[in-house]
Design a protein around this motif. Structure first.
Motif, PDB file in Angstrom:
ATOM      1  N   ALA A 228      62.678  63.915  59.974  1.00  0.00           N
ATOM      2  CA  ALA A 228      61.387  63.307  59.619  1.00  0.00           C
ATOM      3  C   ALA A 228      60.341  63.569  60.688  1.00  0.00           C
ATOM      4  O   ALA A 228      59.158  63.782  60.388  1.00  0.00           O
ATOM      5  N   ARG A 229      60.764  63.575  61.971  1.00  0.00           N
ATOM      6  CA  ARG A 229      59.820  63.857  63.055  1.00  0.00           C
ATOM      7  C   ARG A 229      59.269  65.276  62.929  1.00  0.00           C
ATOM      8  O   ARG A 229      58.089  65.521  63.174  1.00  0.00           O
ATOM      9  N   THR A 230      60.128  66.207  62.528  1.00  0.00           N
ATOM     10  CA  THR A 230      59.684  67.595  62.364  1.00  0.00           C
ATOM     11  C   THR A 230      58.781  67.745  61.147  1.00  0.00           C
ATOM     12  O   THR A 230      57.805  68.500  61.166  1.00  0.00           O
ATOM     13  N   TYR A 231      59.079  67.004  60.075  1.00  0.00           N
ATOM     14  CA  TYR A 231      58.328  67.136  58.831  1.00  0.00           C
ATOM     15  C   TYR A 231      56.948  66.496  58.923  1.00  0.00           C
ATOM     16  O   TYR A 231      55.947  67.061  58.459  1.00  0.00           O
ATOM     17  N   ALA A 232      56.872  65.314  59.521  1.00  0.00           N
ATOM     18  CA  ALA A 232      55.624  64.552  59.521  1.00  0.00           C
ATOM     19  C   ALA A 232      54.592  65.208  60.435  1.00  0.00           C
ATOM     20  O   ALA A 232      54.913  65.694  61.525  1.00  0.00           O
ATOM     21  N   ASP A 233      53.362  65.215  59.980  1.00  0.00           N
ATOM     22  CA  ASP A 233      52.239  65.704  60.779  1.00  0.00           C
ATOM     23  C   ASP A 233      51.563  64.502  61.416  1.00  0.00           C
ATOM     24  O   ASP A 233      50.548  63.997  60.944  1.00  0.00           O
ATOM     25  N   GLY A 234      52.174  63.999  62.466  1.00  0.00           N
ATOM     26  CA  GLY A 234      51.686  62.779  63.088  1.00  0.00           C
ATOM     27  C   GLY A 234      52.752  61.706  63.003  1.00  0.00           C
ATOM     28  O   GLY A 234      53.962  61.997  63.019  1.00  0.00           O
TER      29      GLY A 234
END
Length: 555
Positions: A228-234
């Motif tokens: 999720a950290r890699t996917y989210a933009d922010g």
């Protein structure tokens, strides 16, 4: 060509390195600590439990405790050569074997040869066999003697997720420790701690979704957080996590659950297809529905859930709306239908059809009626009538979703599902019309739903004593008439009750010049039937329960 830099995953970086860092396995940690402190370390342990619960991690920590330069100790220093090598997976005295790929008898014989020699640096050789249930029967047989009389410098740790597949002869030679699924709240708090330490911004609801999706596996939860950290933009939002996991937004699940609870079949199936077209996973939608109705069930019992689940205001609002409408039995049957659907989806070749049938069946489930109320209606000689309350104000659509062009039907426009068919008034009779059988039959002939039944009726005769209406028609049309009568019997009884004040039996007679194929009943049997049908208690049963006398036998 420049290589792409890689970083250590969060799951590896946050792998427990000491007993105090292990989450959710206090009973195992305490047993191993006492064994190390009191010098009672067994020569073979069997760790069993779900994936990601910490089996191999605890095996490594036990190896550190036994081989640390300051040990044996329950607090390994983490700095000596032994601790560092074990943490990095390159210690010559700790053998980690994958039982799935090294499952034959030759691998076990090679292992036995290695165990003959003393440790190179530490005090013990620690053998960790992961997924031990994958070994062949011959390999297990070769391992038996070694487990029964192992060298004094060897400690075995066998780990498995399938305890039942391990032979009893192996289990009896080990100290078996059962690892538990990690509590959702423990996983949630651990994710918060990791985010704070790593400087990751995440919504609380997003971390709650990750903890729930991990299904008791802390390793899975940390891996999902990394994804999720890699996917989210922010910052990591609940919407981003829902997209990764294929989950429907909570507000959409609530809307679907509301239509199911109120029996709105068309609206529920239409909205369900919208969710599938948007790419939501079919199984996740069913699981989310089951989770909501489970929460509703506990709320109906007025008991806190054994696993605390945070309820947002929309969820609580829908629960408050449905509590007066659904009884415990209704919610139990909805949960049962969803549970069976979730199980069938694993094997069904037509999962979408399976889900559609389940949702339609839930909408059509008849409501249960309390036996006391039904008996009270029977004693008072009145028909049972049930009219559920109209549904409350509809849920607001989720943010960014357009308001539907027309509100969903309510009880005023479309009746919710019901249990026993209520004997509600039919269409009122014409003004001034007499409530006679003749007028009633003429009225039936004008109704569209009974047109096929009375198309070929040439006449009729009423036997008040027997409570029967005989319809005369050609024998060729008798089968069609009987089929139509069976399909319309409920509506016909209701109309009789409202217009005539009693319910008659319908029988068919052949037209003039035709001979019936069935012999008429004897006078004695006819009199017995009339006596039963004229009994006041029997009449009440027929009126309240909608029964039908099929056969009268002498006792």
């Amino acid at each position: 060509m420049a290589s792409v830099p890689t970083t250590m995953s969060l799951a590896l970086r946050w792998r427990p390195q000491s007993f105090d860092q292990v989450i959710g396995q206090r009973h195992v940690v305490q047993t191993l600590k006492h064994a190390v402190e009191k010098g009672r370390v067994a020569q073979c342990y069997l760790f069993s439990g779900p994936r990601g619960a910490g089996k191999t991690s605890l095996a490594r920590i036990l190896a550190k405790s036994l081989n640390c330069e300051r040990g044996p100790t329950v607090q390994p220093c983490q700095t000596c050569v032994a601790c560092v090598e074990i943490a990095q997976g390159r210690s010559p005295d700790v053998l980690e074997i994958d039982g799935a790929s090294n499952r034959g008898i030759n691998e076990i014989r090679n292992l036995q040869e290695i165990l003959r020699y003393r440790p190179l640096r530490g005090r013990y050789k620690v053998v960790i066999i992961d997924e031990v249930h994958m070994l062949t029967q011959e390999a297990f047989n070769a391992l038996l003697k070694t487990l029964e009389e192992p060298p004094p410098h060897v400690v075995f740790v066998l780990a498995t997720t399938e305890f039942r597949k391990v032979p009893l002869t192996i289990v009896s030679r080990c100290q078996q420790m059962e690892f538990h699924r990690i509590n959702e709240d423990d996983i949630y708090r651990r994710l918060i701690f990791i985010c704070d330490t790593e400087g990751i911004e995440a919504e609380a609801e997003a971390l709650r979704l990750l903890a729930r999706a991990a299904d008791g596996s802390l390793r899975d939860a940390i891996s999902l957080l990394d994804q999720a950290r890699t996917y989210a933009d922010g910052p990591i939002t609940a919407t981003a996590v829902a997209e990764i996991l294929g989950l429907a937004e909570p507000a959409k699940v609530l809307r679907l659950a509301r239509w199911l609870a109120l029996g709105q079949t068309g609206e529920a199936l239409t909205y369900f297809h919208e969710l599938i077209r948007e790419g939501y996973d079919l199984k996740n939608v069913i699981d989310d529905l089951l989770a909501f109705f489970r929460t509703l069930l506990w709320a109906r019992f007025k008991t806190d859930e054994p696993v605390a689940v945070a309820r947002d205001k929309d969820t609580q609002a829908l629960i408050d709306e449905l509590l007066p409408v659904l009884r415990e039995e209704d919610v139990l049957r909805i949960c049962q239908q969803l549970l069976e659907c979730a199980e069938r989806l694993r094997y069904s070749e037509l999962p979408l059809l399976q889900a559609e049938m389940t949702l339609a069946r839930i909408c059509q489930l008849p409501r249960l009626v309390e036996l006391e109320k039904l008996l009270d209606a029977w004693v008072q000689g009145r028909p049972w009538q049930w009219s559920p309350e109209a549904p409350a104000v509809p849920i607001q659509p989720p943010p960014g979703e357009a308001e539907p062009t027309s509100p969903p039907p309510t009880s005023a426009t479309r009746p919710p599902r019901a249990g026993l068919t209520p004997l509600a008034p039919s269409a009122p009779p014409p003004t001034g019309a007499a409530h006679t059988v003749d007028d009633f039959i003429e009225w039936l002939r004008s109704q569209k739903e009974f047109a096929l039944l009375f198309t070929h009726v040439q006449g009729w005769q009423v036997d008040e004593a027997a409570g029967c209406i005989y319809l005369t028609m050609p024998l060729a049309w008798k089968t069609v008439a009987e089929t139509t009568l069976a399909e319309r019997m409920t509506a016909l009884r209701q109309a009789m009750h409202d217009r005539l004040g009693r319910v008659y039996r319908i029988e068919f007679k052949p037209a003039a010049g035709e001979t019936a194929t069935e012999a008429p009943p004897s006078d004695a049997r006819s009199e017995a039937r009339q006596a039963v049908e004229s009994d006041p208690d029997v009449q009440r049963y027929l009126q309240v329960l909608g029964g039908e006398i099929v056969k009268v036998e002498d006792t």
